[in-house]
Design an enzyme around this catalytic site. Structure first.
Site, PDB file in Angstrom:
ATOM      1  N   ASP A 130       1.046  -1.113  -0.258  1.00  0.00           N
ATOM      2  CA  ASP A 130       0.025  -0.230  -0.048  1.00  0.00           C
ATOM      3  C   ASP A 130       1.105   1.202  -0.208  1.00  0.00           C
ATOM      4  O   ASP A 130       2.056   1.655  -0.515  1.00  0.00           O
ATOM      5  CB  ASP A 130      -0.524   0.143   1.211  1.00  0.00           C
ATOM      6  N   TRP A 165      -2.905   3.894  -5.528  1.00  0.00           N
ATOM      7  CA  TRP A 165      -3.870   3.551  -6.171  1.00  0.00           C
ATOM      8  C   TRP A 165      -4.027   5.064  -7.880  1.00  0.00           C
ATOM      9  O   TRP A 165      -4.604   5.833  -7.815  1.00  0.00           O
ATOM     10  CB  TRP A 165      -4.866   5.395  -4.803  1.00  0.00           C
ATOM     11  N   GLY A 166      -3.182   4.758  -8.614  1.00  0.00           N
ATOM     12  CA  GLY A 166      -2.903   5.531  -9.584  1.00  0.00           C
ATOM     13  C   GLY A 166      -2.384   6.275  -9.052  1.00  0.00           C
ATOM     14  O   GLY A 166      -2.241   7.384 -11.024  1.00  0.00           O
ATOM     15  N   ASP A 187     -10.112   3.392  -3.552  1.00  0.00           N
ATOM     16  CA  ASP A 187     -10.463   2.319  -3.852  1.00  0.00           C
ATOM     17  C   ASP A 187     -12.490   2.180  -4.149  1.00  0.00           C
ATOM     18  O   ASP A 187     -12.403   2.956  -3.965  1.00  0.00           O
ATOM     19  CB  ASP A 187     -10.997   2.371  -1.927  1.00  0.00           C
TER      20      ASP A 187
HETATM   21  C1  GAL Z   1      -6.186   1.102   1.022  1.00  0.00           C
HETATM   22  C2  GAL Z   1      -5.811   0.207   0.141  1.00  0.00           C
HETATM   23  C3  GAL Z   1      -7.091  -0.834  -0.053  1.00  0.00           C
HETATM   24  C4  GAL Z   1      -7.133  -1.786   1.275  1.00  0.00           C
HETATM   25  C5  GAL Z   1      -6.866  -0.575   2.651  1.00  0.00           C
HETATM   26  C6  GAL Z   1      -6.289  -1.021   3.741  1.00  0.00           C
HETATM   27  O1  GAL Z   1      -5.207   1.799   1.062  1.00  0.00           O
HETATM   28  O2  GAL Z   1      -6.500   0.871  -1.068  1.00  0.00           O
HETATM   29  O3  GAL Z   1      -7.378  -1.807  -0.423  1.00  0.00           O
HETATM   30  O4  GAL Z   1      -5.902  -2.280   2.068  1.00  0.00           O
HETATM   31  O5  GAL Z   1      -6.246   0.628   2.204  1.00  0.00           O
HETATM   32  O6  GAL Z   1      -6.192  -0.397   5.020  1.00  0.00           O
END
Ligand code: GAL
Length: 391
Positions: A130, A165-166, A187
């Site tokens: 992430d 996230w692109g 998301d």
């Molecule tokens: C976001 C991610 C999600 C999930 C989440 C967990 O940044 O895009 O898919 O992993 O964190 O906290």
């Protein structure tokens, strides 16, 4: 390590985030592995069982190693990964390029190599990585290259699933980091607007994904039915959670046609027959897993309404996948002129159409195909070039 490339086709599996958020446990993950086998999803190609955020203790141990949450995973991660492997499946885990994960657990920043080694010892086959808490002065591109390097040094084959996230023009540099898939949007949420906006935002970016490094449009919400236990995904202000069966079908068809990884996000312990049927559709999956890995292109004929378009994807062996989509809110007639996809009438060829959801052969068409589609509906065809007259 077997020295073969990973992610030749878009990875398929299940991830805990969409439906469970923080409510994960050893028992849950074992039940997911059991269900993937029992429901026939493993046989359909779903392979990775992935734990998302919320799996670790809030602090590293005295040796600077990550430790699994003692309440959620009392035996640690290794026996769980062994169990998943015993079912013929593969095991995935989550970390973050920043100092902390999005939910405040330790991230892998400046711990890349030790964490990759820990994951390898545990038997991890897939790492989702992430982007939260990235130090402002650190460059994301470099951080992903570091973890890419660490994974290549750890002695175990691991799919590297990047999740930024692109941001930061990721599609320009991600392939060279060694990543196998990368998130290209924010998301997903369990509602139609979210599905539609993700798909439309990626329609003209197909050239950026391909064999060994796929454009990940996020986990599937098919089958969540508004019942997910994660407010970020299901409890979105001003939006009704859940989609109709038609919308989930179109969501799956879009992700399949656009070569996104297919990572299930619903609760397999209470999955509906309708959702299982969508997710198990072998003909649609075959289009997603086609070995040539070509992205589709979009044709929107001038007389088609807004949000109605066709996607065309050449498949290996000479077939074409053609998806016809109506993402708009009114029922629409729409058409595809074969001239626009390289097939003039003068060629003497038509296309035979087999619809993958109904399993019906619909015959051979020349010059054009016109159909009526209800709002948010689609058809996915496997088409073959067919000689119709000798010129
Ligand atoms: C976001 C991610 C999600 C999930 C989440 C967990 O940044 O895009 O898919 O992993 O964190 O906290």
């Amino acid at each position: 390590m077997n020295n073969l490339p990973l992610a030749k086709t878009p990875p398929m599996g299940w991830n805990s985030w969409n439906s469970f958020g923080s409510n994960i446990s050893d028992e849950l993950i074992r039940s997911v592995a059991d269900k993937l086998v029992e429901l026939g999803l493993k046989d359909a190609g779903y392979e990775y069982v992935i734990i998302d955020d919320f799996w670790s203790e809030l602090e590293r141990n005295g040796q600077g190693r990550l430790v699994a949450d003692k309440k959620k995973f009392p035996d640690g991660i290794k026996p769980l990964a062994d169990y998943v492997h015993s079912k013929g499946l593969k095991f995935g885990i989550y970390s973050c390029a920043g100092t902390h994960t999005c939910d405040g657990y330790p991230g892998s920043f400046e711990h890349e190599f030790v964490d990759a080694a820990t994951f390898a010892e545990w038997g991890v086959d897939y790492l989702k990585y992430d982007y939260c808490y990235k130090p402002v002065h650190s460059v994301g591109e470099n951080l992903y290259k570091r973890m890419g390097m660490a994974l290549r040094s750890c002695g175990r084959d691991m799919v590297f699933s990047v999740c930024n996230w692109g941001c930061d023009n990721v599609s320009n540099w991600i392939r060279e980091s060694g990543a196998h898939l990368y998130r290209s949007t924010g998301d997903i949420q369990d509602n139609w607007q979210s599905i539609k906006s993700i798909a439309e935002s990626q329609l003209d970016r197909e050239c950026y994904g391909g064999t060994y490094c796929w454009n990940d449009m996020d986990m599937l919400v098919v089958g969540m039915d508004g019942k997910g236990d994660n407010d970020f995904v299901s409890n979105v202000p001003d939006r009704l959670a859940g989609c109709t069966e038609t919308e989930y079908k179109t969501h799956f068809a879009l992700w399949a046609m656009m070569n996104s990884p297919l990572i299930i996000g619903c609760n397999l312990n209470n999955i509906s027959d309708e959702a299982l049927k969508i997710l198990s559709n072998r003909e649609v999956i075959a289009i997603n897993q086609d070995l040539e890995g070509r992205g589709p292109y979009r044709i929107r004929h001038w007389c088609n309404p807004d949000h109605a378009f066709a996607l065309i994807k050449p498949l290996c062996g000479g077939d074409y996948a053609i998806g016809m989509f109506n993402l708009g809110d009114n029922a629409s007639e729409m058409s595809l002129q074969f001239f626009d996809i390289g097939l003039p009438y003068s060629s003497g060829y038509g296309l035979s159409f087999r619809e993958c959801f109904s399993g019906k052969d619909e015959g051979v068409f020349t010059e054009r195909r016109a159909i009526k589609l209800e709002p948010h509906d689609c058809r996915i065809y496997r088409c073959k070039l067919t000689k119709v007259n000798s010129l």
